[in-house]
Design an enzyme around this catalytic site. Structure first.
Site, PDB file in Angstrom:
ATOM      1  N   GLY A 210       0.823  -1.272   0.019  1.00 42.90           N
ATOM      2  CA  GLY A 210       0.179  -0.101   0.089  1.00 42.90           C
ATOM      3  C   GLY A 210       0.975   1.312  -0.011  1.00 42.90           C
ATOM      4  O   GLY A 210       0.569   2.094  -0.649  1.00 42.90           O
TER       5      GLY A 210
ATOM      6  N   HIS B  92      -2.441 -15.963 -11.040  1.00 47.96           N
ATOM      7  CA  HIS B  92      -1.371 -15.253 -10.243  1.00 47.96           C
ATOM      8  C   HIS B  92      -1.122 -16.285  -9.134  1.00 47.96           C
ATOM      9  O   HIS B  92      -1.495 -16.149  -8.003  1.00 47.96           O
ATOM     10  CB  HIS B  92      -1.886 -13.919  -9.905  1.00 47.96           C
ATOM     11  CG  HIS B  92      -0.711 -13.264  -9.176  1.00 47.96           C
ATOM     12  ND1 HIS B  92       0.696 -13.110  -9.606  1.00 47.96           N
ATOM     13  CD2 HIS B  92      -0.379 -12.834  -7.603  1.00 47.96           C
ATOM     14  CE1 HIS B  92       1.276 -12.093  -8.658  1.00 47.96           C
ATOM     15  NE2 HIS B  92       0.830 -12.254  -7.667  1.00 47.96           N
TER      16      HIS B  92
ATOM     17  N   ASP C 149      -5.839   1.927   7.389  1.00 50.08           N
ATOM     18  CA  ASP C 149      -5.323   0.527   7.958  1.00 50.08           C
ATOM     19  C   ASP C 149      -6.063   0.502   9.211  1.00 50.08           C
ATOM     20  O   ASP C 149      -6.359   1.260   9.973  1.00 50.08           O
ATOM     21  CB  ASP C 149      -4.110   0.601   8.102  1.00 50.08           C
ATOM     22  CG  ASP C 149      -3.267  -0.813   8.259  1.00 50.08           C
ATOM     23  OD1 ASP C 149      -2.639  -1.139   7.199  1.00 50.08           O
ATOM     24  OD2 ASP C 149      -3.425  -1.312   9.104  1.00 50.08           O
TER      25      ASP C 149
ATOM     26  N   THR D 194      -4.597  -6.283  -4.445  1.00 54.73           N
ATOM     27  CA  THR D 194      -3.558  -7.012  -4.636  1.00 54.73           C
ATOM     28  C   THR D 194      -3.498  -8.132  -3.838  1.00 54.73           C
ATOM     29  O   THR D 194      -2.772  -9.064  -3.913  1.00 54.73           O
ATOM     30  CB  THR D 194      -2.291  -6.354  -4.286  1.00 54.73           C
ATOM     31  OG1 THR D 194      -2.326  -5.840  -3.202  1.00 54.73           O
ATOM     32  CG2 THR D 194      -1.951  -4.933  -5.255  1.00 54.73           C
ATOM     33  N   THR D 195      -4.499  -8.211  -2.789  1.00 58.24           N
ATOM     34  CA  THR D 195      -4.554  -9.293  -1.857  1.00 58.24           C
ATOM     35  C   THR D 195      -4.621 -10.644  -2.429  1.00 58.24           C
ATOM     36  O   THR D 195      -5.430 -11.057  -3.378  1.00 58.24           O
ATOM     37  CB  THR D 195      -5.864  -9.123  -0.959  1.00 58.24           C
ATOM     38  OG1 THR D 195      -5.683  -7.497  -0.556  1.00 58.24           O
ATOM     39  CG2 THR D 195      -5.753  -9.873   0.242  1.00 58.24           C
ATOM     40  N   ASN D 196      -3.525 -11.572  -1.727  1.00 63.11           N
ATOM     41  CA  ASN D 196      -3.396 -12.845  -2.347  1.00 63.11           C
ATOM     42  C   ASN D 196      -4.309 -14.077  -1.793  1.00 63.11           C
ATOM     43  O   ASN D 196      -4.638 -13.646  -0.522  1.00 63.11           O
ATOM     44  CB  ASN D 196      -2.154 -13.142  -2.312  1.00 63.11           C
ATOM     45  CG  ASN D 196      -1.390 -12.799  -3.596  1.00 63.11           C
ATOM     46  OD1 ASN D 196      -1.817 -13.004  -4.530  1.00 63.11           O
ATOM     47  ND2 ASN D 196      -0.292 -12.193  -3.470  1.00 63.11           N
TER      48      ASN D 196
ATOM     49  N   ARG E 271       2.687 -13.399   1.976  1.00 68.42           N
ATOM     50  CA  ARG E 271       3.240 -15.056   2.426  1.00 68.42           C
ATOM     51  C   ARG E 271       4.572 -14.717   2.947  1.00 68.42           C
ATOM     52  O   ARG E 271       5.448 -13.648   2.896  1.00 68.42           O
ATOM     53  CB  ARG E 271       3.326 -15.801   1.085  1.00 68.42           C
ATOM     54  CG  ARG E 271       4.116 -15.114  -0.309  1.00 68.42           C
ATOM     55  CD  ARG E 271       4.038 -16.145  -1.239  1.00 68.42           C
ATOM     56  NE  ARG E 271       4.439 -15.642  -2.475  1.00 68.42           N
ATOM     57  CZ  ARG E 271       4.758 -16.248  -3.385  1.00 68.42           C
ATOM     58  NH1 ARG E 271       4.915 -17.531  -3.540  1.00 68.42           N
ATOM     59  NH2 ARG E 271       5.081 -15.642  -4.843  1.00 68.42           N
TER      60      ARG E 271
HETATM   61  N1  APR Z   1      -8.660  -3.407   7.027  1.00 66.42           N
HETATM   62  C1  APR Z   1      -7.557  -2.533   6.676  1.00 66.42           C
HETATM   63  N2  APR Z   1      -6.389  -3.049   6.552  1.00 66.42           N
HETATM   64  C2  APR Z   1      -5.993  -4.224   6.960  1.00 66.42           C
HETATM   65  C3  APR Z   1      -6.950  -5.208   7.260  1.00 66.42           C
HETATM   66  C4  APR Z   1      -8.244  -4.590   7.195  1.00 66.42           C
HETATM   67  N3  APR Z   1      -9.524  -5.364   7.470  1.00 66.42           N
HETATM   68  N4  APR Z   1      -6.582  -6.136   7.696  1.00 66.42           N
HETATM   69  C5  APR Z   1      -5.220  -6.268   7.469  1.00 66.42           C
HETATM   70  N5  APR Z   1      -4.784  -4.719   7.196  1.00 66.42           N
HETATM   71  C6  APR Z   1      -3.622  -4.148   6.901  1.00 66.42           C
HETATM   72  C7  APR Z   1      -2.559  -4.677   7.951  1.00 66.42           C
HETATM   73  O1  APR Z   1      -2.800  -3.817   8.973  1.00 66.42           O
HETATM   74  C8  APR Z   1      -1.330  -4.137   7.255  1.00 66.42           C
HETATM   75  O2  APR Z   1      -0.857  -2.770   7.498  1.00 66.42           O
HETATM   76  O3  APR Z   1      -2.849  -4.737   5.452  1.00 66.42           O
HETATM   77  C9  APR Z   1      -1.506  -4.365   5.671  1.00 66.42           C
HETATM   78  C10 APR Z   1      -0.992  -5.481   4.947  1.00 66.42           C
HETATM   79  O4  APR Z   1       0.557  -5.122   4.926  1.00 66.42           O
HETATM   80  P1  APR Z   1       1.615  -6.038   4.919  1.00 66.42           P
HETATM   81  O5  APR Z   1       1.430  -6.892   6.064  1.00 66.42           O
HETATM   82  O6  APR Z   1       3.083  -5.062   4.691  1.00 66.42           O
HETATM   83  O7  APR Z   1       1.464  -6.676   3.607  1.00 66.42           O
HETATM   84  P2  APR Z   1       1.902  -6.351   2.019  1.00 66.42           P
HETATM   85  O8  APR Z   1       3.243  -6.997   1.639  1.00 66.42           O
HETATM   86  O9  APR Z   1       1.554  -5.091   1.670  1.00 66.42           O
HETATM   87  O10 APR Z   1       0.822  -7.181   1.236  1.00 66.42           O
HETATM   88  C11 APR Z   1      -0.443  -7.094   1.105  1.00 66.42           C
HETATM   89  O11 APR Z   1      -0.889  -7.785  -0.805  1.00 66.42           O
HETATM   90  O12 APR Z   1       0.639  -8.739  -2.664  1.00 66.42           O
HETATM   91  C12 APR Z   1      -0.327  -9.154  -1.778  1.00 66.42           C
HETATM   92  O13 APR Z   1       0.141 -11.111  -0.771  1.00 66.42           O
HETATM   93  C13 APR Z   1       0.264  -9.775  -0.417  1.00 66.42           C
HETATM   94  O14 APR Z   1      -2.006 -10.482   0.479  1.00 66.42           O
HETATM   95  C14 APR Z   1      -0.826  -9.628   0.582  1.00 66.42           C
HETATM   96  C15 APR Z   1      -1.153  -8.033   0.158  1.00 66.42           C
END
Ligand code: APR
Length: 310
Positions: free
Chosen positions: A11, A172, A30, A115-117, A79
């Site tokens: 993000g 993907h 977030d 983008t969520t996987n 992951r």
């Molecule tokens: N609402 C808002 N934010 C949320 C929620 C929610 N319900 N649940 C989780 N989050 C936030 C987390 O608090 C965290 O800050 O989502 C963010 C995810 O960030 P990272 O852990 O850094 O993960 P990131 O590498 O950004 O990947 C996010 O994208 O590419 C895909 O596989 C990856 O599914 C993953 C997603």
């Protein structure tokens, strides 16, 4: 205003690239208290240093996304080394269902990109839960997979990746399907420019790219996804009608129905304007179908409660 839900690695990288392009003001949301505010402050300072006219805010309140025309969902678990994207399905389905309801409430006219996987299954869930036209629900990652194919091909060819038009179809995930025969340098297929063993190598590197990054540095990729989201957001915000590979709901295209998979699309005002159907050989059709079946299997494993709104 562009809203980015999930102020994590992906993000915030997306926000940075969008900021540099001055696409619009950006809101980071977030669930972790203070995190989006802190990230927004840091990005705001960067904008100030770069002389950019972009307002970047952070919030824990979904109400603040009211009025957004583009909502980007990067929330959810990434992951860890050694994991496949598919293993995230149970953890992330609940998050996507929850966020879909927030979008319905506060940004009902937006275009949504995810983008969520596991990406294709999560896009399918988002599409079903929102109940919108498929043009407004787009899974991001084809741009990433295609960009990676162009990167690996460019290294072998000694030609800029900007001169390569890469095609990756399907999932993907593990059933990703890079198509070197349809990937070209100004019309000349990679299969005529590289040896079969080189083709095999770049195909493997592309499929494994995300895993390779995760293994090397201990966490999954964010700059590639951030860059991809920014160019797609740019096409949507500015109405470029530009071609990308992205995951969208298929309703008969490529012989597939009721599945979300990576295909070439045109993105412009309002989201996905068109799906482009490429002529596939029987073998390629079989591989695409295999990818769709693998996505369907993942979707079938999602708890049905996440598809229905109370
Ligand atoms: N609402 C808002 N934010 C949320 C929620 C929610 N319900 N649940 C989780 N989050 C936030 C987390 O608090 C965290 O800050 O989502 C963010 C995810 O960030 P990272 O852990 O850094 O993960 P990131 O590498 O950004 O990947 C996010 O994208 O590419 C895909 O596989 C990856 O599914 C993953 C997603």
């Amino acid at each position: 205003m562009i809203t980015i839900i999930g102020a994590g690695k992906v993000g915030t990288s997306a926000a940075a690239f969008m900021m540099i392009k001055e696409l619009d003001d950006i809101l980071l949301i977030d669930i972790i208290e203070n995190k989006p505010q802190g990230e927004a402050l840091d990005l705001g300072h960067a904008a100030s240093i770069l002389g950019l006219s972009v307002d970047i805010r952070g919030s824990n309140d979904f109400k603040d996304m009211a009025g957004s025309d583009l909502v980007i969902v990067t929330a959810g678990f990434p992951r860890k080394p050694g994991m496949t994207r598919e293993e995230l399905v149970d953890k992330n389905a609940g998050i996507i269902a929850d966020i879909a309801d927030k979008i319905l409430e506060y940004a009902p006219n937006a275009v949504v990109m995810l983008t969520t996987n596991p990406l294709d299954a999560m896009t399918y869930l988002m599409y079903k839960r929102l109940g919108w036209d498929r043009s407004r629900v787009i899974g991001f990652s084809g741009v990433l997979d295609a960009g990676r194919l162009a990167y690996y091909a460019s290294k072998k060819l000694g030609i800029s990746p900007a001169s390569i038009v890469p095609v990756v179809l399907g999932q993907h995930g593990q059933a990703m399907f890079p198509v070197p025969r349809l990937s070209t340098v100004l019309g000349k297929p990679l299969t005529e420019l590289l040896k079969p063993e080189e083709i095999e190598e770049i195909t493997k590197e592309t499929v494994e790219a995300g895993g390779t990054i995760t293994k090397l540095r201990g966490y999954s990729s964010n700059f590639g996804p951030g860059a991809g989201l920014a160019v797609m957001a740019e096409a949507i915000k500015k109405g470029y009608n530009k071609a990308f590979i992205a995951s969208v709901y298929l309703d008969g295209e490529y012989g597939e129905k009721d599945v979300v998979a990576e295909v070439p699309v045109i993105l412009g005002k309002g989201g996905m304007k068109k799906i482009i159907e490429l002529p596939l050989t029987d073998e390629e059709k079989a591989k695409f179908h295999e990818a769709c079946e693998s996505i369907r299997k993942l979707v079938a494993s999602i708890d049905p409660k996440y598809f229905k709104r109370e």
